[in-house]
Design an enzyme around this catalytic site. Structure first.
Site, mmCIF file in Angstrom:
data_model
loop_
_atom_site.group_PDB
_atom_site.id
_atom_site.type_symbol
_atom_site.label_atom_id
_atom_site.label_comp_id
_atom_site.label_asym_id
_atom_site.label_seq_id
_atom_site.Cartn_x
_atom_site.Cartn_y
_atom_site.Cartn_z
ATOM 1 N N GLU A 30 -7.008 4.694 8.025
ATOM 2 C CA GLU A 30 -6.851 6.116 7.691
ATOM 3 C C GLU A 30 -8.107 6.662 7.027
ATOM 4 O O GLU A 30 -8.466 7.829 7.219
ATOM 5 C CB GLU A 30 -5.624 6.295 6.788
ATOM 6 C CG GLU A 30 -4.332 6.026 7.527
ATOM 7 C CD GLU A 30 -3.146 5.705 6.624
ATOM 8 O OE1 GLU A 30 -2.062 5.434 7.163
ATOM 9 O OE2 GLU A 30 -3.315 5.720 5.385
ATOM 10 N N GLY A 32 2.186 2.762 10.926
ATOM 11 C CA GLY A 32 3.045 3.917 10.762
ATOM 12 C C GLY A 32 3.709 4.381 12.034
ATOM 13 O O GLY A 32 4.323 5.442 12.068
ATOM 14 N N ASN A 42 0.866 -1.184 0.000
ATOM 15 C CA ASN A 42 0.000 0.000 0.000
ATOM 16 C C ASN A 42 0.897 1.227 0.000
ATOM 17 O O ASN A 42 1.482 1.577 1.023
ATOM 18 C CB ASN A 42 -0.908 -0.016 1.241
ATOM 19 C CG ASN A 42 -1.725 1.264 1.363
ATOM 20 O OD1 ASN A 42 -1.878 2.026 0.401
ATOM 21 N ND2 ASN A 42 -2.270 1.503 2.545
ATOM 22 N N SER A 78 2.692 -2.383 10.406
ATOM 23 C CA SER A 78 4.149 -2.201 10.433
ATOM 24 C C SER A 78 4.920 -3.499 10.230
ATOM 25 O O SER A 78 5.964 -3.734 10.845
ATOM 26 C CB SER A 78 4.594 -1.520 11.738
ATOM 27 O OG SER A 78 4.089 -0.201 11.813
ATOM 28 N N HIS A 93 -9.582 1.046 5.162
ATOM 29 C CA HIS A 93 -8.299 1.280 5.834
ATOM 30 C C HIS A 93 -8.523 2.240 6.993
ATOM 31 O O HIS A 93 -9.358 3.144 6.923
ATOM 32 C CB HIS A 93 -7.279 1.851 4.845
ATOM 33 C CG HIS A 93 -5.892 1.849 5.369
ATOM 34 N ND1 HIS A 93 -5.419 2.806 6.249
ATOM 35 C CD2 HIS A 93 -4.848 1.010 5.144
ATOM 36 C CE1 HIS A 93 -4.149 2.547 6.534
ATOM 37 N NE2 HIS A 93 -3.780 1.464 5.881
ATOM 38 N N GLU A 129 -5.460 -4.853 10.835
ATOM 39 C CA GLU A 129 -4.464 -3.799 11.006
ATOM 40 C C GLU A 129 -4.730 -3.071 12.316
ATOM 41 O O GLU A 129 -5.557 -2.160 12.362
ATOM 42 C CB GLU A 129 -4.487 -2.824 9.818
ATOM 43 C CG GLU A 129 -5.878 -2.402 9.339
ATOM 44 C CD GLU A 129 -5.852 -1.065 8.634
ATOM 45 O OE1 GLU A 129 -4.812 -0.701 8.093
ATOM 46 O OE2 GLU A 129 -6.883 -0.366 8.669
ATOM 47 N N LYS A 157 0.085 4.238 -0.223
ATOM 48 C CA LYS A 157 -0.553 5.415 0.373
ATOM 49 C C LYS A 157 -0.363 6.617 -0.573
ATOM 50 O O LYS A 157 -0.334 6.438 -1.788
ATOM 51 C CB LYS A 157 -0.039 5.667 1.780
ATOM 52 C CG LYS A 157 -0.207 4.425 2.673
ATOM 53 C CD LYS A 157 0.021 4.690 4.133
ATOM 54 C CE LYS A 157 -0.184 3.416 4.931
ATOM 55 N NZ LYS A 157 -0.069 3.628 6.384
#
Length: 249
Positions: free
Chosen positions: A96, A171, A9, A209, A94, A165, A11
């Protein structure tokens, strides 16, 4: 046991020059991997990536898909549009997107349904925040998020890819221990088993991660079927090391 999948990904990263160099390096070092491999690129680069990945060794993925089929939704990208670019996977839900764009479980479920209708495999993301984990709500959170997708997709749930996740590990450099990750993956597998007969064949990826240093131990867990890779997917050597750590299904 299903064949493992390593999906990158990117991003909101990349440029025409950087993408070309990265994908060419990945392809040059890929060899004959034991797992399936995909990269989920920003929408403006789908055409470029489609051309560079024409060999089919690495599948093309998108980072999002609209919950709507078509219409007056400025800035949205439909599943049908993605399909025209040869997209095989689309990330939905996701953390985010949930956090910064207010996506609810219902919206995520609708996106998964749209992807499936277009012949695209949704990579459905679920995961808890640090506050939810500290409050002992991890299982309740991830099963609630998955339940919405199960309800929306019905018998098609067997065609998704699931990604766990933990939000606190995205991150941040923090990673769930292999035992922590396996525990949640087992819960999700059991929930899927109650919804469809193909549960054992649904890939459940770990997406917090994962990197070249910890991939092998995570991927050795019985219910971890691959990784949704963030930062490490922007480095060809690191991404290739993670791919090399995967096992055959």
């Amino acid at each position: 046991m299903t064949k493992q999948l390593i999906a990158g990904n990117w991003k909101m990263n990349g440029s025409l020059a950087a993408n070309q160099a990265l994908l060419q390096a990945m392809l040059a070092g890929l060899g004959s991997p034991a797992c399936a491999v995909a990269v989920c690129v920003p929408a403006p680069y789908l055409a470029q990536a489609k051309t560079l990945l024409a060999s089919g060794a690495i599948s093309l993925g998108a980072q999002d898909v609209s919950q709507h089929e078509a219409g007056a939704y400025t800035g949205e990208v439909s599943a049908a549009m993605l399909k025209e670019f040869g997209v095989r996977y689309a990330i939905v839900g996701h953390s985010e997107r949930r956090q910064y764009h207010g996506e609810t479980d219902a919206v995520v479920a609708a996106k998964a349904q749209r992807a499936l209708e277009a012949g695209i495999t949704p990579i459905v993301c679920v995961g808890e925040t640090l506050a939810e984990r500290d409050a002992g709500q991890t299982e309740a959170t991830v099963t609630r998020q998955l339940a919405a997708v199960i309800a929306a997709t019905g018998p098609r749930i067997g065609d998704i890819v699931l990604a766990y996740e933990p939000v606190w590990a995205i991150g941040t450099g923090k990673t769930a221990t292999p035992q922590q990750a396996q525990q949640v993956h087992a819960v999700l597998r059991a929930q899927l088993a109650g919804a469809c007969e193909q549960a054992a064949g649904i890939a459940i990826l770990y997406g917090g991660s994962m990197n070249a240093a910890n991939a092998a131990e995570l991927l050795a867990q019985p219910d971890i079927d691959g990784g949704l890779i963030g930062g490490a997917s922007l480095s060809a050597p690191d991404f290739l090391k993670i791919i090399a750590a995967a096992r055959k299904g």
